[in-house]
Design an enzyme around this catalytic site. Structure first.
Site: not given
Lengths: 326, 327
Positions: A62, A131
């Site tokens: 990322e 998550h």
């Protein structure tokens, strides 16, 4: 051209496709955007249509996805970078906050950063604590970037096209449980919504519900229930957390004198806190009740379904909050 | 590699001396309280910056970390505008909003100095991607300190550059210390250039491992970086390492408990400017007077820069709030 009911997924896909057709400099890069077709299938077929130069699979990394998009944007391209979920954007926080949002300012306007980071947000899918965040408000803290939080297909298309065309960087946050929601959307390739405008999604005189993203769905459901009890809720969908447009909230509040803020984010230092503070400053004389906040519990989200839902907002919690203030 | 002409060599000498005098003056101004924030001097590393930047074409690109004054001056930024940035003036290269760590000049393809260790490395990959995407024959020179090789950005950026065959020269300026922690105390690989192997394959594809070069020798740096740039232009990314030494602390106010005076002294004697001066004297009979003149002119250029900066206007409220967004 007539509006046609499509899903949020189709709206996002159409927006991307139209903007890529319109401008050669627009390209997509990120986790599984190409061969896989997007983990939420938004970019399915794009690799065949646009080729590997403009549909770029990246490693799951990322920091460099966000950071290289910043560099490419500074150098004149218009990247649309995809991070699979906003939970992973924490890894890219420095690239987003220190670089995407700051290079223009820090170098006194020498660079522009016309880029979009698309990502998905939200809990309720039994994915456990790491998550299931809905932390878009965190990114709205920083000047130099915009944060888009659409809640309908119509908004998703118009706002994504606006984000791609704008010269400022945008974090574009889609709710992962809402991609199948359908609403009428114009086919017109020049249908673009303005940046930083909130929208009245339901009119009513008794209470102002301020919300965005998934909160819109919960709030609409709550409004239906409240209607049966003779309470008419006006729903203001913020659509953007930055620029934050509270004018319609103030206008609504002059009429209702009551406000409930609904969001999926954690409650502390939240959108609710900001809206309450601004209402208290701007609308003190119109205030007939405390501003109520409905948010996720101040707690990590668990795996097990029943207790996960217990921690998230829902229509019943909104109904209860409204009944405390009307 | 053809030996550069005399004028070119003299210009490199001029740049190195200018950087040295500029940095010495910055140190004074910092001690007088006229420069604020952090100040990271380039003293000792001049040969690396000058030799490397000289290898670039005008339309190539350069980006670096926060020890950026030398790179800015080598890339031809006006010392006046650089000094004005040090003093936080609106005539500074970044309008007084960036400071010592954040110099840039878009026109000269100098994409900036960056204060977050490794934060500029993915930007370098992105700038290279743009060049590749638009099929421009341009290379990005990305300089970093040895400390940056231990941060996640380094791995992600070098790996992506190898996957996408981006035209980047990754240049480690190994000045032996990341702040106060020496390379061997911070890195599994003492020879930092060996990290390139992590992004390359047996068949030769991926990142090329370039040489470790004597970063105190401007000619050696120029040769090696020139070759690396040609590799990047034709084949994709390459990692090279320049062995250098910063003669001052990490930043102003560094007590330097991590090294001895003797160690520093040993590098003063082999310093890049004295060494290059001797090369020029040996090569060109009677060049001393020219070099002396260059020395004087550098001193004067720095004084002019200070005067310009001190006489410049401070930024205003309008500057404070401008360029947050594109209007």
């Amino acid at each position: 051209m007539a509006d046609r009911p499509i899903t949020i997924r189709e709206a996002l896909s159409a927006a991307l496709r139209e903007e890529m057709q319109r401008d050669e400099r627009v390209f997509i890069m990120g986790e599984e955007v190409g061969v896989w077709g997007g983990t939420y299938a938004v970019t399915r077929g794009f690799l065949d249509e646009f080729g590997a130069k403009r549909v770029r699979d990246t490693p799951i990394a990322e920091m460099v996805i966000a950071g290289s998009a910043v560099g490419a944007a500074m150098a004149g391209l218009r990247p649309v970078a995809e991070l699979m979920t906003i939970n992973f954007a924490f890894l890219a926080l420095d690239a987003i906050v220190n670089h995407m949002a700051k290079v223009r300012y820090m170098f006194n306007g020498q660079f522009t950063v016309p880029m979009v980071i698309r990502t998905t947000t939200g809990g309720g899918k039994q994915l456990g604590a790491t998550h299931s965040h809905a932390p878009e408000v965190l990114f709205a803290h920083f000047p130099g970037m915009y944060v888009a939080v659409p809640g309908t297909a119509y908004d998703a298309k118009g706002m994504l096209k606006a984000s791609i065309r704008d010269d400022n960087p945008v974090l574009f946050v889609e709710h992962s449980t809402m991609l199948q929601r359908r609403s009428p959307v114009p086919d017109d390739p020049d249908f673009v919504l303005p940046i930083g405008k909130s929208d009245i999604k339901r009119e009513g005189d008794d209470v102002t519900i301020v919300t965005f993203g998934k909160g819109l769905e919960w709030s609409m459901a709550a409004a239906e229930q409240l209607e049966k009890d003779g309470i008419e809720a006006e729903i203001v969908d913020l659509r953007w957390l930055r620029p934050l447009d509270l004018e319609p909230v103030f206008e609504s509040f002059k009429k209702t004198n009551r406000c409930v803020v609904v969001e999926e984010s954690l409650p502390m230092f939240s959108v609710g806190a900001e809206v309450a503070a601004q209402l208290q400053n701007e609308m003190f004389d119109y205030m007939d009740a405390p501003v109520k906040r409905v948010a996720a519990m101040d707690n990590p989200l668990p795996y097990s379904r029943e207790i996960e839902l217990m921690a998230l907002p829902d229509a019943q919690k909104i109904v209860a909050a409204v009944k405390e203030v009307v | 590699m053809a030996t550069p002409k005399k004028d070119t060599l003299l210009d490199w000498y001029r740049q190195m001396v200018l950087i040295r005098r500029f940095e010495e003056r910055c140190a004074e101004l910092y001690q007088q309280g006229l420069i604020g924030g952090f100040l990271h001097l380039y003293i000792g590393q001049e040969a690396t910056g000058v030799g490397a930047v000289a290898a670039l074409r005008e339309n190539d690109h350069v980006i670096t970390a926060y020890r950026d004054h030398g790179i800015a001056l080598a890339r031809g930024l006006d010392p006046k505008a650089v000094m004005a940035e040090m003093l936080g003036k609106r005539t500074g290269v970044s309008g007084g909003k960036g400071g010592s760590m954040h110099l840039a000049d878009r026109e000269r393809h100098f994409w900036g100095g960056y204060g977050i260790v490794g934060g500029h490395l993915p930007l370098a990959a992105g700038i290279a991607l743009a060049a590749q995407y638009e099929e421009k024959d341009e290379v990005v020179l990305a300089l970093m300190g040895d400390g940056a090789t231990n941060i996640g950005y380094f791995h992600e950026s070098l790996n992506l550059s190898a996957v996408w065959k981006l035209p980047v020269v990754w240049l480690i300026e190994n000045n032996q210390y990341g702040m106060g922690t020496s390379v061997e105390r911070a890195s599994g690989a003492k020879e930092l250039v060996r990290r390139a192997l992590a992004y390359s394959s047996e068949d030769g594809s991926g990142m090329k491992m370039g040489p470790r070069i004597d970063g105190m020798d401007v000619l050696a740096v120029h040769d090696a970086v020139s070759e690396a740039i040609e590799h990047a232009r034709k084949h994709g990314p390459i990692l090279i390492e320049s062995l250098t030494y910063r003669l001052e602390g990490h930043s102003m106010g560094d007590p330097q408990r991590y090294r001895t005076k003797e160690e520093v002294e040993s590098f003063v004697e082999s310093g890049p400017i004295g060494r290059f001066r001797q090369v020029l004297i040996d090569k060109y009979k009677g060049v001393e007077s020219t070099l002396d003149k260059i020395d004087e002119e550098a001193l004067q250029a720095v004084e002019d820069a200070v005067e310009f900066a001190q006489n410049s206007e401070d930024p205003t409220y309008e500057d404070l709030i401008s360029h947050v967004y594109v209007d």
